[in-house]
Design a protein around this motif. Structure first.
Motif, short mmCIF file in Angstrom:
data_model
loop_
_atom_site.label_atom_id
_atom_site.label_comp_id
_atom_site.label_asym_id
_atom_site.label_seq_id
_atom_site.Cartn_x
_atom_site.Cartn_y
_atom_site.Cartn_z
N VAL A 189 0.85 -1.33 -0.10
CA VAL A 189 -0.16 0.09 0.09
C VAL A 189 0.84 1.42 0.06
O VAL A 189 1.75 1.43 1.02
CB VAL A 189 -0.76 0.25 1.34
CG1 VAL A 189 -1.78 1.16 1.27
CG2 VAL A 189 -1.70 -1.24 1.34
N ASP A 190 0.82 2.00 -1.05
CA ASP A 190 1.41 3.49 -0.95
C ASP A 190 0.39 4.23 -0.47
O ASP A 190 -0.75 4.75 -1.12
CB ASP A 190 1.77 3.83 -2.45
CG ASP A 190 2.18 5.37 -2.48
OD1 ASP A 190 2.29 5.82 -1.33
OD2 ASP A 190 2.55 5.82 -3.64
N GLY A 191 0.51 4.58 0.80
CA GLY A 191 -0.35 5.47 1.67
C GLY A 191 0.21 6.80 2.12
O GLY A 191 0.04 7.05 3.17
N ALA A 192 0.78 7.56 1.21
CA ALA A 192 1.93 8.44 1.69
C ALA A 192 1.10 9.60 2.70
O ALA A 192 1.62 9.88 3.65
CB ALA A 192 2.12 9.13 0.51
N PHE A 193 -0.22 9.84 2.16
CA PHE A 193 -0.99 10.56 3.16
C PHE A 193 -2.42 9.95 3.54
O PHE A 193 -2.65 10.22 4.82
CB PHE A 193 -1.21 12.06 2.51
CG PHE A 193 -2.18 11.95 1.57
CD1 PHE A 193 -1.35 11.99 -0.02
CD2 PHE A 193 -3.33 12.25 1.25
CE1 PHE A 193 -2.26 11.74 -0.99
CE2 PHE A 193 -4.01 12.44 0.06
CZ PHE A 193 -3.59 11.97 -1.20
#
Ligand SMILES: *Cc1c(COP(=O)(O)O)cnc(C)c1O
Length: 454
Positions: A256-260
């Motif tokens: 998961v790319d959940g930077a923000f």
């Protein structure tokens, strides 16, 4: 330098910083062109004789401060950035005085301890498995890199291949699945890992930019599916539960790319967006975005800590082998600043409810922007589910002129983007410093400027 002069220098730095912060309210958000031009004065030949530290600081403040973008203030809505919480800034100052190397617990027991505590709190607020491993890195780009290196290790190990030992030469092919709307930095990371940015399988997204779970192809062999929590334009979150379920049955790793967007998990009213996120195998997020710590700060989390360690660890005769969590086993870097300090400080100063409130408040402000701009006759191009708003002021030319004029006006700062072929202005609300008055003041300015440009 005498103790007294050293103290005076640090007081001078604090005094200058306080004045800078006090002026954030009244100054234009973007620096004046003349102030940016004065940055030239930082240069010239390096003098033979060094300057006194106080003179160095004075020069930096006088030339540098006016040329900064006021992203630490309450009316910066550019990209997806975030401000800096008072506790995080103050902790950062103290930590810089400590000058700790967070490489190992021998270099800094404090650095190692603060990371362990912060990691536990992060798992808790992000609702992730209680024993997942973590790495404190520079940002989401490196967090994606770190987590995907662990993914690469795991999927190839299952195929009987030791990628750290053998590299990718002759390795079984790895299928990398990404959504059509994956962040640009993810492709960079895929390239850095030798997985080939043009070898990826791209899955179409819906009108909000969410990867379509039903469009994920059948997978066999080593495979990694990269999902996104928080599209940088719309804020939309991929359907985690459906994708994880599908990937699981096919033996794929889910990252998961959940930077923000991962921070939505911390706010009860928004956590539903991320349903199923804990079923993934790894996660990347930023602390310098929505957690509002100083740059630079990102976090990689991996369900199986041993997998992360296998991808990152190395040994030397002089390095500790004891029982505590040694940071260097989990990060691409070795010597590092103790960036767990600000994360620890930010989380402790907010508490669970303060963090939930920060996220929910920013999301409500995004809705307030959208409602007001729609009410003024402009088109909102996205479903405002999180903290992102996309607004068009008419045709592409008009929209671009409005964005330029908003930036020039200086009341607030918003950037341009293109969404599904439409030029838009992007408003991202992710700072503790943004007040309702900041939002109203910004709305008034945008509406006034848009009317002038029509
Ligand atoms: C910001 C962002 C990144 C890159 O983060 P950095 O902190 O700039 O490295 C990656 N993915 C998404 C979804 C982002 O929003």
């Amino acid at each position: 330098m005498s103790d007294r002069r050293y103290e005076a220098l640090l007081h001078d730095a604090a005094r200058r910083a306080c004045r800078y912060i006090a002026e954030l309210e009244s100054r234009p958000v973007a620096p004046a062109a003349a102030d940016v031009a004065r940055l030239e004065l930082l240069g010239g030949a390096l003098p033979d004789e060094g300057l006194a530290p106080g003179e160095v600081l004075a020069r930096l403040d006088e030339i540098g401060s006016p040329a900064t973008v006021a992203s630490a203030g309450g009316r910066y809505f550019g990209f997806v950035t975030g401000g800096v919480l008072p506790a995080a800034l103050a902790a950062n100052w103290l930590a810089d005085a400590w000058d700790q190397n967070a490489f190992t617990s021998v270099h800094s027991a404090l650095g190692a301890a603060v990371e362990s505590v912060a990691l536990g709190w992060l798992r808790d607020v992000l609702a992730l498995p209680g024993d997942c491993g973590g790495a404190f890195v520079t940002g989401a780009t490196m967090a994606n890199f770190t987590a995907l290196a662990a993914a690469r290790h795991a999927v190839l190990a299952r195929a009987g291949w030791d990628v750290e030992a053998e590299g990718l030469f002759g390795a079984p092919p790895v299928t990398l699945v990404v959504g059509e709307e994956a962040h640009g930095t993810l492709y960079k990371v895929i390239a850095l890992l030798g997985l080939g940015r043009e070898r990826v399988v791209t899955v179409p997204a819906d009108d909000q930019g969410r990867m379509r779970a039903d469009a994920i192809p059948a997978l066999d062999g080593p495979a990694i599916v990269c999902v996104q929590a928080g599209n940088v334009n719309t804020g939309a979150v991929d359907p985690m539960a459906a994708i994880c379920a599908r990937a699981r049955t096919q033996g794929a790793w889910v990252h998961v790319d959940g930077a923000f967007g991962m921070w939505a998990a911390a706010a009860p009213g928004y956590a539903g967006l991320l349903e199923g996120v804990a079923d993934a195998d790894s996660w990347a997020t930023d602390a310098h975005k929505w957690l509002n710590v100083t740059y630079d700060s990102g976090i990689a989390l991996v369900r199986d800590a041993e997998t992360l360690r296998a991808a990152m660890s190395y040994a030397a005769a002089y390095l500790p082998t004891g029982g505590v969590r040694e940071p260097f086993h989990y990060t691409p870097e070795s010597s590092r600043r103790a960036r767990g300090v600000e994360i620890w400080a930010a989380l402790l100063s907010l508490g669970r409810s303060g963090l939930a409130d920060l996220v929910a408040r920013n999301c409500r402000m995004a809705v307030r922007f959208a409602d007001a701009l729609r009410g003024a006759g402009y088109e909102i191009l996205n479903e405002v589910v999180l903290n992102q708003v996309l607004v068009a002021f008419g045709d592409a030319d008009t929209t671009r002129r409005v964005v330029a004029a908003v930036q020039q006006d200086g009341t607030c700062w918003c950037g341009p983007t293109v969404w599904k072929g439409r030029a838009a202005m992007r408003i991202s609300v992710c700072s503790w410093a943004t007040t309702d008055e900041d939002v109203d003041k910004s709305i008034d300015a945008i509406v006034r400027i848009a009317a002038e440009q029509r």
